[in-house]
Motif scaffolding. Structure first.
Motif, PDB file in Angstrom:
ATOM      1  N   GLN A  18      62.215 -23.269 -65.495  1.00 33.48           N
ATOM      2  CA  GLN A  18      62.680 -22.476 -66.621  1.00 33.48           C
ATOM      3  C   GLN A  18      63.271 -21.144 -66.152  1.00 33.48           C
ATOM      4  O   GLN A  18      62.982 -20.668 -65.070  1.00 33.48           O
ATOM      5  CB  GLN A  18      61.522 -22.188 -67.594  1.00 33.48           C
ATOM      6  N   LYS A  19      64.102 -20.556 -66.996  1.00 37.06           N
ATOM      7  CA  LYS A  19      64.639 -19.220 -66.738  1.00 37.06           C
ATOM      8  C   LYS A  19      64.751 -18.505 -68.070  1.00 37.06           C
ATOM      9  O   LYS A  19      65.339 -19.030 -69.018  1.00 37.06           O
ATOM     10  CB  LYS A  19      66.008 -19.294 -66.062  1.00 37.06           C
ATOM     11  N   PHE A  20      64.162 -17.307 -68.160  1.00 38.19           N
ATOM     12  CA  PHE A  20      64.198 -16.579 -69.423  1.00 38.19           C
ATOM     13  C   PHE A  20      64.037 -15.087 -69.172  1.00 38.19           C
ATOM     14  O   PHE A  20      63.610 -14.655 -68.111  1.00 38.19           O
ATOM     15  CB  PHE A  20      63.105 -17.080 -70.378  1.00 38.19           C
ATOM     16  N   GLU A  21      64.402 -14.283 -70.178  1.00 38.85           N
ATOM     17  CA  GLU A  21      64.243 -12.837 -70.118  1.00 38.85           C
ATOM     18  C   GLU A  21      62.903 -12.464 -70.745  1.00 38.85           C
ATOM     19  O   GLU A  21      62.560 -12.964 -71.814  1.00 38.85           O
ATOM     20  CB  GLU A  21      65.374 -12.130 -70.865  1.00 38.85           C
ATOM     21  N   PHE A  22      62.167 -11.601 -70.053  1.00 38.74           N
ATOM     22  CA  PHE A  22      60.899 -11.130 -70.588  1.00 38.74           C
ATOM     23  C   PHE A  22      61.056  -9.665 -70.979  1.00 38.74           C
ATOM     24  O   PHE A  22      61.309  -8.815 -70.138  1.00 38.74           O
ATOM     25  CB  PHE A  22      59.785 -11.278 -69.547  1.00 38.74           C
ATOM     26  N   GLU A  23      60.948  -9.366 -72.262  1.00 35.79           N
ATOM     27  CA  GLU A  23      61.136  -8.011 -72.749  1.00 35.79           C
ATOM     28  C   GLU A  23      59.777  -7.381 -73.060  1.00 35.79           C
ATOM     29  O   GLU A  23      59.283  -7.474 -74.177  1.00 35.79           O
ATOM     30  CB  GLU A  23      62.040  -8.009 -73.986  1.00 35.79           C
ATOM     31  N   GLY A  24      59.201  -6.758 -72.065  1.00 34.06           N
ATOM     32  CA  GLY A  24      57.932  -6.079 -72.256  1.00 34.06           C
ATOM     33  C   GLY A  24      58.128  -4.618 -72.637  1.00 34.06           C
ATOM     34  O   GLY A  24      59.256  -4.114 -72.640  1.00 34.06           O
ATOM     35  N   ARG A  25      57.056  -3.940 -72.953  1.00 30.00           N
ATOM     36  CA  ARG A  25      57.107  -2.522 -73.290  1.00 30.00           C
ATOM     37  C   ARG A  25      56.964  -1.683 -72.032  1.00 30.00           C
ATOM     38  O   ARG A  25      56.188  -2.018 -71.134  1.00 30.00           O
ATOM     39  CB  ARG A  25      56.002  -2.158 -74.279  1.00 30.00           C
ATOM     40  N   GLY A  26      57.694  -0.595 -71.952  1.00 23.57           N
ATOM     41  CA  GLY A  26      57.621   0.280 -70.801  1.00 23.57           C
ATOM     42  C   GLY A  26      56.238   0.883 -70.620  1.00 23.57           C
ATOM     43  O   GLY A  26      55.576   1.264 -71.591  1.00 23.57           O
ATOM     44  N   GLY A  27      55.794   0.956 -69.352  1.00 20.21           N
ATOM     45  CA  GLY A  27      54.511   1.553 -69.035  1.00 20.21           C
ATOM     46  C   GLY A  27      53.319   0.645 -69.208  1.00 20.21           C
ATOM     47  O   GLY A  27      52.170   1.096 -69.112  1.00 20.21           O
ATOM     48  N   VAL A  28      53.556  -0.643 -69.432  1.00 14.90           N
ATOM     49  CA  VAL A  28      52.464  -1.592 -69.700  1.00 14.90           C
ATOM     50  C   VAL A  28      52.359  -2.612 -68.571  1.00 14.90           C
ATOM     51  O   VAL A  28      53.360  -3.063 -68.030  1.00 14.90           O
ATOM     52  CB  VAL A  28      52.689  -2.315 -71.045  1.00 14.90           C
ATOM     53  N   TRP A  29      51.121  -2.960 -68.203  1.00 14.72           N
ATOM     54  CA  TRP A  29      50.874  -4.035 -67.243  1.00 14.72           C
ATOM     55  C   TRP A  29      50.743  -5.351 -68.001  1.00 14.72           C
ATOM     56  O   TRP A  29      50.036  -5.424 -69.017  1.00 14.72           O
ATOM     57  CB  TRP A  29      49.592  -3.782 -66.455  1.00 14.72           C
ATOM     58  N   TYR A  30      51.393  -6.405 -67.497  1.00 10.16           N
ATOM     59  CA  TYR A  30      51.332  -7.725 -68.108  1.00 10.16           C
ATOM     60  C   TYR A  30      50.795  -8.752 -67.113  1.00 10.16           C
ATOM     61  O   TYR A  30      51.034  -8.650 -65.919  1.00 10.16           O
ATOM     62  CB  TYR A  30      52.726  -8.164 -68.579  1.00 10.16           C
TER      63      TYR A  30
END
Length: 288
Positions: A18-30
């Protein structure tokens, strides 16, 4: 043949193609991958000065190794020292051993069980090995698959602390890259010069490579600075090796959930489910 990397602008290549964009919030560990053997986390940072939507990059990689009881036995973090500055240095440039080989011009640090590494080095710890050095653009990697077949070299080195010729730094680097550099010939020439001059760990620059090897899982991590459009940092991370027993474990997290492809019946054939429907958690908060 592309597995498990997370790269600049948070593009994710899954474990099943798979290939996708992950849009997380700045300053957060995932949580990228969570298993009973290890936990891989990524910190996402947003750089407001970068144009458009291309302003979110990974700036931290954290790895925790667990023992048979589930207790943490080792913690490694590769991270940007100061997200708001570039070329910050780590000492006086005229003093050998300070800026002389400062990782990422002082913007990158590796912390292994409390031991901080800010200069190029080959560091062995109880559960593995870290090779960190400044590199050049022609040695940057394309996407590279992880190896689930196992490597006796890595296991032997970690278990017994052996240093044979096959365990040399250059051998590890060349084996780890698997000829997937952007400029193979140019990179090999550069590496040959470093081997001849014995100055790999004395290189300066704003691009760095960290090779992290353990018995259960290994990573290739590349650090780069963005200085043309804006001032930003990015850490690209690949899983390069997974022990077969660990690969058979239950994997969770943004990347981990892509290991087992989800299918559902359409009445006529099997159809792959879109990731937004197959994902375990719908909200980013669940990954934190």
């Amino acid at each position: 043949d592309e597995f498990g990397p997370v790269n600049g602008s948070t593009t994710v290549h899954g474990l099943s193609g798979q290939k996708f964009e992950f849009e997380g919030r700045g300053g957060v560990w995932y949580s990228m991958v969570s298993t009973k053997s290890f936990q891989w986390n990524n910190r996402i940072s947003k750089f407001e000065d970068c144009p458009g939507r291309d302003n979110t990059y990974p700036t931290g990689v954290g790895l925790t190794l667990f023992d048979e009881t589930g207790a943490a036995k080792s913690k490694i973090e590769i991270s940007v020292v100061n997200e708001h500055s570039t070329n910050i240095g780590c000492g006086n440039s005229w003093e050998r051993g300070n800026d002389y080989s400062c990782l990422g011009a002082g913007s990158l640090q590796v912390v292994v069980d409390g031991h901080k590494i800010v200069q190029g080095s080959d560091h062995t710890f109880d559960h593995g090995r870290v090779i960190a050095y400044n590199t050049v653009a022609r040695c940057a990697l394309n996407w590279t698959p992880f190896d689930s077949a196992g490597t006796e070299q890595t296991a032997t080195f970690v278990r017994r602390g052996l240093r044979t010729e096959s365990d040399s730094v250059m051998s590890v680097i060349q084996n780890n890259s698997k000829q997937n550099m952007f400029d193979v010939d140019g990179c090999q020439k550069w590496l040959s010069e470093r081997k001849e001059k014995k100055d790999l760990f004395e290189q300066t620059g704003t691009q760095s490579t960290v090779i992290l090897q353990t018995e259960k899982v290994s990573f290739h991590i590349e650090y780069k600075q963005e200085q043309e459009r804006c001032n930003a940092h990015t850490l690209d991370a690949w899983i390069t090796y997974v022990d077969p027993e660990v690969l058979a474990e239950d994997w969770q997290g943004v990347v981990g959930e892509t290991k087992d492809v989800n299918f559902k019946s359409t009445g006529e054939a099997l159809k792959r489910v879109d990731r937004k429907d197959a994902i375990k958690f719908e909200e980013d908060d669940a990954y934190v």
